[in-house]
Design a protein around this motif. Structure first.
Motif, PDB file in Angstrom:
ATOM      1  N   VAL A  83      36.326  26.261  39.829  1.00  0.00           N
ATOM      2  CA  VAL A  83      37.477  26.835  40.581  1.00  0.00           C
ATOM      3  C   VAL A  83      37.062  26.638  42.288  1.00  0.00           C
ATOM      4  O   VAL A  83      36.076  27.457  42.521  1.00  0.00           O
ATOM      5  N   THR A  84      37.716  26.371  43.074  1.00  0.00           N
ATOM      6  CA  THR A  84      37.416  26.063  44.603  1.00  0.00           C
ATOM      7  C   THR A  84      38.757  26.547  45.137  1.00  0.00           C
ATOM      8  O   THR A  84      39.795  26.184  45.020  1.00  0.00           O
ATOM      9  N   ARG A  85      38.713  27.565  46.044  1.00  0.00           N
ATOM     10  CA  ARG A  85      39.748  28.205  46.697  1.00  0.00           C
ATOM     11  C   ARG A  85      39.451  28.453  48.288  1.00  0.00           C
ATOM     12  O   ARG A  85      38.420  28.808  48.646  1.00  0.00           O
ATOM     13  N   ASP A  86      40.536  28.434  49.009  1.00  0.00           N
ATOM     14  CA  ASP A  86      40.313  28.801  50.457  1.00  0.00           C
ATOM     15  C   ASP A  86      40.607  30.347  50.605  1.00  0.00           C
ATOM     16  O   ASP A  86      40.231  30.788  51.682  1.00  0.00           O
ATOM     17  N   PRO A  88      39.549  33.637  48.662  1.00  0.00           N
ATOM     18  CA  PRO A  88      39.043  34.183  47.779  1.00  0.00           C
ATOM     19  C   PRO A  88      39.452  35.656  47.691  1.00  0.00           C
ATOM     20  O   PRO A  88      39.332  36.181  46.626  1.00  0.00           O
ATOM     21  N   ASP A  89      40.011  36.120  48.512  1.00  0.00           N
ATOM     22  CA  ASP A  89      40.674  37.613  48.255  1.00  0.00           C
ATOM     23  C   ASP A  89      41.917  37.645  47.469  1.00  0.00           C
ATOM     24  O   ASP A  89      42.310  38.744  47.046  1.00  0.00           O
ATOM     25  N   ASN A  90      42.325  36.579  47.053  1.00  0.00           N
ATOM     26  CA  ASN A  90      43.646  36.470  46.453  1.00  0.00           C
ATOM     27  C   ASN A  90      43.398  36.038  44.990  1.00  0.00           C
ATOM     28  O   ASN A  90      42.572  35.026  44.740  1.00  0.00           O
ATOM     29  N   ALA A  91      44.169  36.583  43.801  1.00  0.00           N
ATOM     30  CA  ALA A  91      43.925  35.982  42.510  1.00  0.00           C
ATOM     31  C   ALA A  91      44.900  34.627  42.436  1.00  0.00           C
ATOM     32  O   ALA A  91      45.794  34.565  43.070  1.00  0.00           O
ATOM     33  N   GLY A  92      44.496  33.709  41.388  1.00  0.00           N
ATOM     34  CA  GLY A  92      45.143  32.610  41.086  1.00  0.00           C
ATOM     35  C   GLY A  92      45.275  32.320  39.896  1.00  0.00           C
ATOM     36  O   GLY A  92      44.822  33.032  38.942  1.00  0.00           O
ATOM     37  N   VAL A  93      45.872  31.305  39.566  1.00  0.00           N
ATOM     38  CA  VAL A  93      46.080  30.846  38.229  1.00  0.00           C
ATOM     39  C   VAL A  93      46.063  29.283  38.014  1.00  0.00           C
ATOM     40  O   VAL A  93      46.269  28.743  38.919  1.00  0.00           O
ATOM     41  N   ARG A 114      40.604  35.529  38.973  1.00  0.00           N
ATOM     42  CA  ARG A 114      40.529  36.972  39.548  1.00  0.00           C
ATOM     43  C   ARG A 114      39.794  36.699  41.098  1.00  0.00           C
ATOM     44  O   ARG A 114      39.088  35.942  41.280  1.00  0.00           O
ATOM     45  N   ALA A 115      40.496  37.597  42.005  1.00  0.00           N
ATOM     46  CA  ALA A 115      39.806  37.634  43.349  1.00  0.00           C
ATOM     47  C   ALA A 115      38.498  37.771  43.331  1.00  0.00           C
ATOM     48  O   ALA A 115      37.802  38.591  42.486  1.00  0.00           O
ATOM     49  N   GLY A 116      37.772  37.394  44.226  1.00  0.00           N
ATOM     50  CA  GLY A 116      36.343  37.201  44.159  1.00  0.00           C
ATOM     51  C   GLY A 116      35.698  36.110  45.041  1.00  0.00           C
ATOM     52  O   GLY A 116      35.932  35.855  46.265  1.00  0.00           O
ATOM     53  N   TYR A 147      53.083  38.537  33.856  1.00  0.00           N
ATOM     54  CA  TYR A 147      52.259  38.840  32.681  1.00  0.00           C
ATOM     55  C   TYR A 147      50.854  38.512  32.907  1.00  0.00           C
ATOM     56  O   TYR A 147      50.027  39.063  31.990  1.00  0.00           O
ATOM     57  N   LEU A 148      50.438  37.697  33.651  1.00  0.00           N
ATOM     58  CA  LEU A 148      48.983  37.630  33.704  1.00  0.00           C
ATOM     59  C   LEU A 148      48.220  38.645  34.722  1.00  0.00           C
ATOM     60  O   LEU A 148      47.001  38.696  34.488  1.00  0.00           O
ATOM     61  N   SER A 149      48.689  39.028  35.680  1.00  0.00           N
ATOM     62  CA  SER A 149      48.180  39.943  36.469  1.00  0.00           C
ATOM     63  C   SER A 149      47.717  41.322  35.855  1.00  0.00           C
ATOM     64  O   SER A 149      48.195  41.800  35.118  1.00  0.00           O
ATOM     65  N   SER A 150      46.572  41.682  36.540  1.00  0.00           N
ATOM     66  CA  SER A 150      46.016  42.953  35.902  1.00  0.00           C
ATOM     67  C   SER A 150      46.733  44.279  36.628  1.00  0.00           C
ATOM     68  O   SER A 150      46.231  45.154  35.890  1.00  0.00           O
ATOM     69  N   SER A 151      47.289  44.009  37.378  1.00  0.00           N
ATOM     70  CA  SER A 151      47.933  45.325  38.190  1.00  0.00           C
ATOM     71  C   SER A 151      49.203  45.394  37.593  1.00  0.00           C
ATOM     72  O   SER A 151      49.906  44.909  36.993  1.00  0.00           O
TER      73      SER A 151
END
Length: 151
Positions: A83-86, A88-93, A114-116, A147-151
């Protein structure tokens, strides 16, 4: 005209043309602005198409590609994605899917990213309705379902 006769003398630069039949020379100048207008409009349309194509077909803010897959017993397949993203502080799916020998989708799974890190590797198992032969990434997004988010 025979081979031994000379042609009538005409100016090579401006042959004498009847003005009533072909119009005046000023009329050709008036067509130049139309040509330039057409060129400008064509350039604007081309630039607009290029911008829209880049926005719709270019790399998104989050993307993934398949690194490996392995068939498991019980109509399941394991897939590893990079996974590549611009952001990294935001979670994705990411949505990954299994395919059968006809190429039809036989299983699907949403994977929480997960964010990271900006680039990360994830491994997951996809259950299939029949024997899967391959797995691939359908797409990724920052729009994580509740339903996927951990918060």
């Amino acid at each position: 005209m025979s081979a031994g006769q000379a042609a009538p003398a005409e100016s090579a630069a401006h042959p004498a043309l009847p003005s009533g039949r072909y119009g005046s020379a000023g009329r050709q100048r008036s067509k130049r602005w139309r040509r330039w207008l057409f060129v400008v409009i064509a350039l604007l349309v081309g630039a607009t198409i290029a911008v829209v194509a880049y926005q719709n077909l270019g790399d998104g803010p989050i993307s993934a590609e398949r690194v490996a897959f392995k068939e498991l017993p019980g109509n399941a397949i394991q897939i590893t994605i990079q996974v590549t993203r611009d952001e990294p502080d935001n979670a994705g799916v990411c949505i990954v899917r299994a395919r059968d020998k006809t190429g039809a989708e036989s299983g699907r799974r949403e994977v929480l990213v997960r964010a990271g890190e900006k680039n990360g590797t994830l491994t997951t198992v996809i259950k299939s309705v029949g024997r899967p032969v391959t797995a691939d990434v359908y797409g990724c997004s920052y729009d994580v379902p509740r339903y996927l988010s951990s918060s």
